[in-house]
Write an enzyme that holds these catalytic residues in place. Structure first.
Site, PDB file in Angstrom:
ATOM      1  N   HIS A  21       0.858  -1.199   0.000  1.00  0.00           N
ATOM      2  CA  HIS A  21       0.000   0.000   0.000  1.00  0.00           C
ATOM      3  C   HIS A  21       0.888   1.240   0.000  1.00  0.00           C
ATOM      4  O   HIS A  21       1.488   1.584   1.010  1.00  0.00           O
ATOM      5  CB  HIS A  21      -0.903   0.029   1.242  1.00  0.00           C
ATOM      6  CG  HIS A  21      -1.835   1.210   1.293  1.00  0.00           C
ATOM      7  ND1 HIS A  21      -3.192   1.068   1.477  1.00  0.00           N
ATOM      8  CD2 HIS A  21      -1.622   2.541   1.177  1.00  0.00           C
ATOM      9  CE1 HIS A  21      -3.763   2.263   1.480  1.00  0.00           C
ATOM     10  NE2 HIS A  21      -2.820   3.184   1.307  1.00  0.00           N
ATOM     11  N   HIS A  23       1.373   5.451  -1.807  1.00  0.00           N
ATOM     12  CA  HIS A  23       0.962   6.555  -2.681  1.00  0.00           C
ATOM     13  C   HIS A  23       2.212   7.091  -3.370  1.00  0.00           C
ATOM     14  O   HIS A  23       3.066   7.691  -2.711  1.00  0.00           O
ATOM     15  CB  HIS A  23       0.308   7.666  -1.854  1.00  0.00           C
ATOM     16  CG  HIS A  23      -0.926   7.200  -1.142  1.00  0.00           C
ATOM     17  ND1 HIS A  23      -2.188   7.326  -1.670  1.00  0.00           N
ATOM     18  CD2 HIS A  23      -1.080   6.553   0.039  1.00  0.00           C
ATOM     19  CE1 HIS A  23      -3.067   6.786  -0.833  1.00  0.00           C
ATOM     20  NE2 HIS A  23      -2.409   6.307   0.214  1.00  0.00           N
ATOM     21  N   LEU A  24       2.303   6.849  -4.672  1.00  0.00           N
ATOM     22  CA  LEU A  24       3.484   7.329  -5.411  1.00  0.00           C
ATOM     23  C   LEU A  24       3.227   8.662  -6.090  1.00  0.00           C
ATOM     24  O   LEU A  24       4.144   9.243  -6.656  1.00  0.00           O
ATOM     25  CB  LEU A  24       3.922   6.281  -6.447  1.00  0.00           C
ATOM     26  CG  LEU A  24       4.453   4.964  -5.876  1.00  0.00           C
ATOM     27  CD1 LEU A  24       4.875   4.025  -7.009  1.00  0.00           C
ATOM     28  CD2 LEU A  24       5.629   5.196  -4.925  1.00  0.00           C
ATOM     29  N   ARG A  25       1.965   9.127  -6.060  1.00  0.00           N
ATOM     30  CA  ARG A  25       1.611  10.425  -6.649  1.00  0.00           C
ATOM     31  C   ARG A  25       1.913  10.451  -8.151  1.00  0.00           C
ATOM     32  O   ARG A  25       2.044   9.426  -8.785  1.00  0.00           O
ATOM     33  CB  ARG A  25       2.341  11.577  -5.926  1.00  0.00           C
ATOM     34  CG  ARG A  25       2.238  11.558  -4.404  1.00  0.00           C
ATOM     35  CD  ARG A  25       0.807  11.567  -3.914  1.00  0.00           C
ATOM     36  NE  ARG A  25       0.716  11.884  -2.483  1.00  0.00           N
ATOM     37  CZ  ARG A  25      -0.293  11.530  -1.713  1.00  0.00           C
ATOM     38  NH1 ARG A  25      -1.290  10.810  -2.193  1.00  0.00           N
ATOM     39  NH2 ARG A  25      -0.322  11.883  -0.444  1.00  0.00           N
ATOM     40  N   ASN A  49      -5.468   7.235  -5.980  1.00  0.00           N
ATOM     41  CA  ASN A  49      -6.159   8.498  -5.656  1.00  0.00           C
ATOM     42  C   ASN A  49      -5.422   9.706  -6.207  1.00  0.00           C
ATOM     43  O   ASN A  49      -5.042  10.618  -5.484  1.00  0.00           O
ATOM     44  CB  ASN A  49      -6.400   8.618  -4.139  1.00  0.00           C
ATOM     45  CG  ASN A  49      -5.130   8.652  -3.319  1.00  0.00           C
ATOM     46  OD1 ASN A  49      -4.107   8.091  -3.709  1.00  0.00           O
ATOM     47  ND2 ASN A  49      -5.180   9.314  -2.172  1.00  0.00           N
ATOM     48  N   LYS A 107      -9.615  -0.412  -5.307  1.00  0.00           N
ATOM     49  CA  LYS A 107      -9.609   0.270  -4.016  1.00  0.00           C
ATOM     50  C   LYS A 107     -10.953   0.923  -3.733  1.00  0.00           C
ATOM     51  O   LYS A 107     -11.469   1.685  -4.553  1.00  0.00           O
ATOM     52  CB  LYS A 107      -8.506   1.342  -4.033  1.00  0.00           C
ATOM     53  CG  LYS A 107      -8.404   2.204  -2.778  1.00  0.00           C
ATOM     54  CD  LYS A 107      -7.862   1.423  -1.601  1.00  0.00           C
ATOM     55  CE  LYS A 107      -7.964   2.209  -0.306  1.00  0.00           C
ATOM     56  NZ  LYS A 107      -6.764   2.894   0.070  1.00  0.00           N
ATOM     57  N   HIS A 144     -10.306   1.288   2.357  1.00  0.00           N
ATOM     58  CA  HIS A 144     -10.052   2.321   3.374  1.00  0.00           C
ATOM     59  C   HIS A 144     -11.240   2.228   4.331  1.00  0.00           C
ATOM     60  O   HIS A 144     -12.334   2.699   4.018  1.00  0.00           O
ATOM     61  CB  HIS A 144      -9.958   3.713   2.744  1.00  0.00           C
ATOM     62  CG  HIS A 144      -9.648   4.776   3.757  1.00  0.00           C
ATOM     63  ND1 HIS A 144      -8.443   5.440   3.806  1.00  0.00           N
ATOM     64  CD2 HIS A 144     -10.379   5.265   4.793  1.00  0.00           C
ATOM     65  CE1 HIS A 144      -8.449   6.287   4.830  1.00  0.00           C
ATOM     66  NE2 HIS A 144      -9.613   6.207   5.435  1.00  0.00           N
ATOM     67  N   HIS A 182      -4.290  -0.414   6.106  1.00  0.00           N
ATOM     68  CA  HIS A 182      -3.749   0.431   7.184  1.00  0.00           C
ATOM     69  C   HIS A 182      -4.618   0.411   8.438  1.00  0.00           C
ATOM     70  O   HIS A 182      -5.136   1.437   8.872  1.00  0.00           O
ATOM     71  CB  HIS A 182      -3.488   1.869   6.722  1.00  0.00           C
ATOM     72  CG  HIS A 182      -4.559   2.502   5.869  1.00  0.00           C
ATOM     73  ND1 HIS A 182      -5.868   2.567   6.246  1.00  0.00           N
ATOM     74  CD2 HIS A 182      -4.493   3.110   4.659  1.00  0.00           C
ATOM     75  CE1 HIS A 182      -6.551   3.189   5.301  1.00  0.00           C
ATOM     76  NE2 HIS A 182      -5.739   3.523   4.325  1.00  0.00           N
ATOM     77  N   LEU A 227      -4.515   9.596   7.931  1.00  0.00           N
ATOM     78  CA  LEU A 227      -5.805   8.925   8.063  1.00  0.00           C
ATOM     79  C   LEU A 227      -5.673   7.461   7.677  1.00  0.00           C
ATOM     80  O   LEU A 227      -4.974   7.163   6.704  1.00  0.00           O
ATOM     81  CB  LEU A 227      -6.854   9.606   7.163  1.00  0.00           C
ATOM     82  CG  LEU A 227      -7.312  10.981   7.674  1.00  0.00           C
ATOM     83  CD1 LEU A 227      -8.170  11.670   6.623  1.00  0.00           C
ATOM     84  CD2 LEU A 227      -8.084  10.852   8.990  1.00  0.00           C
ATOM     85  N   HIS A 259       3.216  14.667   1.149  1.00  0.00           N
ATOM     86  CA  HIS A 259       2.665  15.986   0.806  1.00  0.00           C
ATOM     87  C   HIS A 259       3.802  16.976   1.023  1.00  0.00           C
ATOM     88  O   HIS A 259       4.577  16.808   1.978  1.00  0.00           O
ATOM     89  CB  HIS A 259       1.504  16.360   1.738  1.00  0.00           C
ATOM     90  CG  HIS A 259       0.296  15.484   1.600  1.00  0.00           C
ATOM     91  ND1 HIS A 259      -0.669  15.681   0.641  1.00  0.00           N
ATOM     92  CD2 HIS A 259      -0.095  14.389   2.294  1.00  0.00           C
ATOM     93  CE1 HIS A 259      -1.611  14.746   0.757  1.00  0.00           C
ATOM     94  NE2 HIS A 259      -1.276  13.953   1.757  1.00  0.00           N
ATOM     95  N   ALA A 271      -3.608  15.095   5.241  1.00  0.00           N
ATOM     96  CA  ALA A 271      -3.316  13.849   5.962  1.00  0.00           C
ATOM     97  C   ALA A 271      -2.306  13.033   5.167  1.00  0.00           C
ATOM     98  O   ALA A 271      -2.428  12.903   3.953  1.00  0.00           O
ATOM     99  CB  ALA A 271      -4.589  13.054   6.147  1.00  0.00           C
TER     100      ALA A 271
END
Ligand code: NCD
Ligand code: ZN
Length: 348
Positions: A21, A23-25, A49, A107, A144, A182, A227, A259, A271
């Protein structure tokens, strides 16, 4: 008579791990963060996302190619792409994307639960076609798990999600593979333990390392806000117990979610914790504290592939017992453990 304590190893060699899991953006941030993940992990389940979210096989394939192009060619890394579920998502699109090897999983973000989830699912009744298809073809559903009801206390949203949504989902789709992502509570640990082999969970480095006190230590710490939000210490203990138990239902998922510092150090901060650069170091610290370094390999490298039905990685990575100081900043992002010294160093 006193016996000598067992010698503490100064090297830890484990099968190459995966991150289930992350987030590589996209764009500049993708370029800035992807190699931190690719350096430590052979594969990663990449969250969809983005703005706009990845909702079609074509968008998934294009994102996968952008990730591949951003990875240092010296690193051997495979991104596993996920589809962002929206109300009315056709099962056909998922089946096609899965069949073509583009989508590994899909997801479920409850609408407005977290960063870039505005297009998420408003009610699981609206994704029946998708869920039936996924159950039939063996495509995992990644969840999630938080209710979005503003009247539910933020610290209770995961436990209430289990009651209101997850229990029914598992009952209605008994053969659907589900990863409760998570997890942050003792209730989630208990739910996963009591469920059949189709239900598993990922656990992040930060939910293992700290609890909600850390978020307010000497002042508000925006870089520890993520989150689902950090919970009280009893929950942290339950997570540490689950991760280090050797139970194959629990495996590594960093939820590394970078971020830029300015987006977190502000009146309404985003978050997400950026833990990818020192992810294994952080997990090793937790496992060592639990006296379970011998179980890190199962959690990091074996339970995830077994659940997803994917081959184990070949080759190994090494951590050595040499203190490493996490920098205060990496590019524009403040990493998890910034300024701290960690006892185990990843050397590849
Ligand atoms: C994630 C993000 O920033 O994309 N943030 C987070 O706090 N974990 C979204 C998510 O996984 O909830
Ligand atoms: Zn996430």
């Amino acid at each position: 008579m006193m016996t000598d304590p067992a010698p503490t190893p100064d090297q830890l060699v484990i099968r190459r791990p995966d991150d289930w899991h992350v987030h590589l953006r996209d764009g500049d941030m993708l370029a800035a963060v992807v190699n931190a993940t690719a350096r430590q992990f052979a594969r990663a389940i990449v969250m969809p996302n983005l703005k706009p979210p990845v909702t079609t096989a074509a968008a998934g394939a294009a994102y996968r190619d952008r990730i591949r192009a951003a990875v240092d060619p010296a690193l051997d890394f495979t991104p596993l792409i996920t589809c962002y579920l929206t109300d009315g998502m056709p099962g056909d699109e998922l089946a096609r994307g899965h069949g073509e090897g583009i989508f590994t999983a899909a997801k479920l973000y409850p609408a407005h639960a977290t960063t870039n989830s505005a297009h998420g699912v408003t009610d699981v009744a609206h994704i029946r076609d998708a869920l039936e298809t996924m159950q039939r073809i063996g495509m995992p559903l990644l969840i999630h798990g938080e209710v979005t009801d503003a009247h539910v206390d933020i610290f209770d949203r995961e436990a209430v999600f289990i009651e209101r949504t997850l229990t029914g989902l598992v009952r209605d789709y008994p053969a659907l593979k589900i990863v409760f992502e998570h997890i942050t509570t003792a209730e989630a640990v208990a739910f996963v333990e009591a469920s059949g082999p189709e239900v598993a969970a990922t656990i992040t480095p930060h939910h293992l390392a700290i609890n909600r006190n850390a978020m307010f230590e000497g002042g508000i710490r925006p870089h520890l806000y993520c989150l689902p939000v950090l919970k009280r210490e009893t929950h942290q203990r339950a997570l540490r117990g689950a991760a280090t138990s050797g139970n194959p239902k629990f495996f590594l998922g960093t939820d590394s979610a970078p971020h830029v510092a300015a987006a977190k150090e502000t009146a309404c901060g985003c978050a997400g914790c950026y833990n990818a650069p020192f992810a294994l170091e952080s997990y090793a610290k937790t496992f060592e504290e639990a006296g379970a370094l011998d179980r890190l390999e199962g959690f990091a490298s074996e339970h995830g592939p077994a659940f997803y039905g994917l081959p184990l990685n070949q080759g190994t990575v090494t951590l050595e017992r040499v203190a490493v100081t996490v920098p205060d900043r990496i590019g524009d992002v403040v990493p998890f453990h910034a300024g701290e010294s960690l006892a185990w160093r990843f050397i590849g």
